[in-house]
Design an enzyme around this catalytic site. Sequence first.
Site, PDB file in Angstrom:
ATOM      1  N   ARG A   1      10.750  -3.577   7.293  1.00 41.43           N
ATOM      2  CA  ARG A   1      10.821  -5.037   7.290  1.00 41.43           C
ATOM      3  C   ARG A   1      10.145  -5.631   6.046  1.00 41.43           C
ATOM      4  O   ARG A   1      10.210  -6.830   5.814  1.00 41.43           O
ATOM      5  CB  ARG A   1      10.145  -5.606   8.546  1.00 41.43           C
ATOM      6  CG  ARG A   1      10.855  -5.263   9.844  1.00 41.43           C
ATOM      7  CD  ARG A   1      12.292  -5.740   9.865  1.00 41.43           C
ATOM      8  NE  ARG A   1      12.393  -7.173   9.673  1.00 41.43           N
ATOM      9  CZ  ARG A   1      13.452  -7.799   9.183  1.00 41.43           C
ATOM     10  NH1 ARG A   1      14.502  -7.106   8.783  1.00 41.43           N
ATOM     11  NH2 ARG A   1      13.464  -9.110   9.063  1.00 41.43           N
TER      12      ARG A   1
ATOM     13  N   THR B   1       4.577   4.113   2.183  1.00 47.03           N
ATOM     14  CA  THR B   1       4.482   4.314   3.620  1.00 47.03           C
ATOM     15  C   THR B   1       4.779   5.774   3.949  1.00 47.03           C
ATOM     16  O   THR B   1       4.869   6.623   3.056  1.00 47.03           O
ATOM     17  CB  THR B   1       5.416   3.330   4.366  1.00 47.03           C
ATOM     18  OG1 THR B   1       5.166   3.426   5.765  1.00 47.03           O
ATOM     19  CG2 THR B   1       6.885   3.591   4.074  1.00 47.03           C
TER      20      THR B   1
ATOM     21  N   LYS C   1       1.407   8.391   2.019  1.00 46.29           N
ATOM     22  CA  LYS C   1       0.137   7.696   1.790  1.00 46.29           C
ATOM     23  C   LYS C   1      -0.971   8.614   1.288  1.00 46.29           C
ATOM     24  O   LYS C   1      -1.741   8.230   0.400  1.00 46.29           O
ATOM     25  CB  LYS C   1      -0.321   6.998   3.075  1.00 46.29           C
ATOM     26  CG  LYS C   1       0.513   5.787   3.455  1.00 46.29           C
ATOM     27  CD  LYS C   1      -0.083   5.096   4.665  1.00 46.29           C
ATOM     28  CE  LYS C   1       0.699   3.863   5.056  1.00 46.29           C
ATOM     29  NZ  LYS C   1       0.070   3.137   6.184  1.00 46.29           N
TER      30      LYS C   1
ATOM     31  N   ASN D   1      -1.753   2.633   0.452  1.00 47.45           N
ATOM     32  CA  ASN D   1      -0.488   2.029   0.866  1.00 47.45           C
ATOM     33  C   ASN D   1       0.009   0.977  -0.119  1.00 47.45           C
ATOM     34  O   ASN D   1       1.100   0.446   0.034  1.00 47.45           O
ATOM     35  CB  ASN D   1      -0.605   1.419   2.269  1.00 47.45           C
ATOM     36  CG  ASN D   1      -1.338   0.085   2.284  1.00 47.45           C
ATOM     37  OD1 ASN D   1      -2.152  -0.203   1.401  1.00 47.45           O
ATOM     38  ND2 ASN D   1      -1.084  -0.720   3.290  1.00 47.45           N
TER      39      ASN D   1
ATOM     40  N   ASP E   1      -4.475  -1.601   5.036  1.00 51.95           N
ATOM     41  CA  ASP E   1      -4.263  -1.521   6.479  1.00 51.95           C
ATOM     42  C   ASP E   1      -5.475  -2.037   7.254  1.00 51.95           C
ATOM     43  O   ASP E   1      -5.353  -2.850   8.173  1.00 51.95           O
ATOM     44  CB  ASP E   1      -3.963  -0.078   6.897  1.00 51.95           C
ATOM     45  CG  ASP E   1      -2.583   0.379   6.463  1.00 51.95           C
ATOM     46  OD1 ASP E   1      -1.690  -0.472   6.331  1.00 51.95           O
ATOM     47  OD2 ASP E   1      -2.407   1.586   6.254  1.00 51.95           O
TER      48      ASP E   1
ATOM     49  N   GLY F   1      -8.600   6.787  19.104  1.00 56.42           N
ATOM     50  CA  GLY F   1      -7.869   7.482  18.059  1.00 56.42           C
ATOM     51  C   GLY F   1      -8.738   7.752  16.850  1.00 56.42           C
ATOM     52  O   GLY F   1      -9.715   7.029  16.591  1.00 56.42           O
TER      53      GLY F   1
ATOM     54  N   GLY G   1      -5.036   8.833  10.749  1.00 55.95           N
ATOM     55  CA  GLY G   1      -5.057   8.098   9.497  1.00 55.95           C
ATOM     56  C   GLY G   1      -5.152   6.597   9.669  1.00 55.95           C
ATOM     57  O   GLY G   1      -5.951   5.931   8.997  1.00 55.95           O
TER      58      GLY G   1
ATOM     59  N   GLY H   1       0.325  -5.995  16.913  1.00 52.41           N
ATOM     60  CA  GLY H   1       0.263  -5.431  15.581  1.00 52.41           C
ATOM     61  C   GLY H   1       1.079  -6.138  14.523  1.00 52.41           C
ATOM     62  O   GLY H   1       0.983  -5.794  13.333  1.00 52.41           O
TER      63      GLY H   1
ATOM     64  N   GLN I   1      -1.621  -7.282   5.978  1.00 54.12           N
ATOM     65  CA  GLN I   1      -1.816  -6.200   5.011  1.00 54.12           C
ATOM     66  C   GLN I   1      -0.877  -6.330   3.812  1.00 54.12           C
ATOM     67  O   GLN I   1      -1.153  -5.796   2.741  1.00 54.12           O
ATOM     68  CB  GLN I   1      -1.643  -4.834   5.684  1.00 54.12           C
ATOM     69  CG  GLN I   1      -0.259  -4.524   6.226  1.00 54.12           C
ATOM     70  CD  GLN I   1       0.717  -3.984   5.205  1.00 54.12           C
ATOM     71  OE1 GLN I   1       0.309  -3.421   4.196  1.00 54.12           O
ATOM     72  NE2 GLN I   1       1.999  -4.171   5.449  1.00 54.12           N
TER      73      GLN I   1
END
Length: 283
Positions: free
Chosen positions: A21, A67, A71, A92, A108, A131, A134, A243, A250
Amino acid sequence: MTISGKTMLAGVIGWPVSHSRSPALHNYWCARHGVDGAYVPLPVAPGALAAALKGLMAAGFRGVNVTIPHKEEAFRLVDALTAAAKRAGAVNTIRFEPDGTMRGDCTDGTGFVANLEAHDCAMSGQALVLGAGGAARAVIAALLDAGCDVLIANRTRDRAESLVAALGGGTVIDWDRWPDALARCTLLVNATSLGLAGHQDHDWTAPLREAPAGMTVADIVYVPLETPLLRAAKARGLKTVDGLGMLIQQARAGFAAWFGTWPDADAETRVLLLRGLNEGGQG
């Protein structure tokens, strides 16, 4: 959009990249802010990143987003790294400098924190991050730098402990004990694959019973926009942050680095991306 010999060029490198996107977002910002720029998808296969970056620089591009799956390799290839990129261990956003060098950034984590701040979430108190991959690393680094006391729970404890050692901050707790920590937290962040659509059967309701009423719950994924965790948090009456705002936030630093303008991150921008997601786009 009219492209001329003076048009500033940027793009997004990935494999695949057709779903992204980012071109819609950046080209919308170019039109909205009167920038003579264009942003294009650039499918680059694994192993070809170094050649692609060299060619794009030679062709006059201002820079690129990077992406999956590039990265970490971009982190190794650039000539200079921002503090955020060093902390994240990944890049990124790359800016091609006039002297022929490449400057790598990772937006990010800062985008995640900016999204929280846009939702009036205080950057204080204790945050629990699920988590240690990355994406989690960038988020945890940014939360630590914002002054949060960060707890980290990961199914592989060793990986979380390695992350704490690399970042110089954070506290590891056992994966099966993270619900017990919620009562003292102001923020819960899911940076695991449990936010994705294929994990609809994961039970978030039971652990969220321990969450205090004022806690914010955030998920870093936006497909689906309302993840199972966010759905359960809303049912519990908790504040939620999806998100999509992170994706928008970002992207702003890269646009400013390439095109010289800080773009808007408002409701109209969000509507644009929501329209694309409803049509099946991602990334």
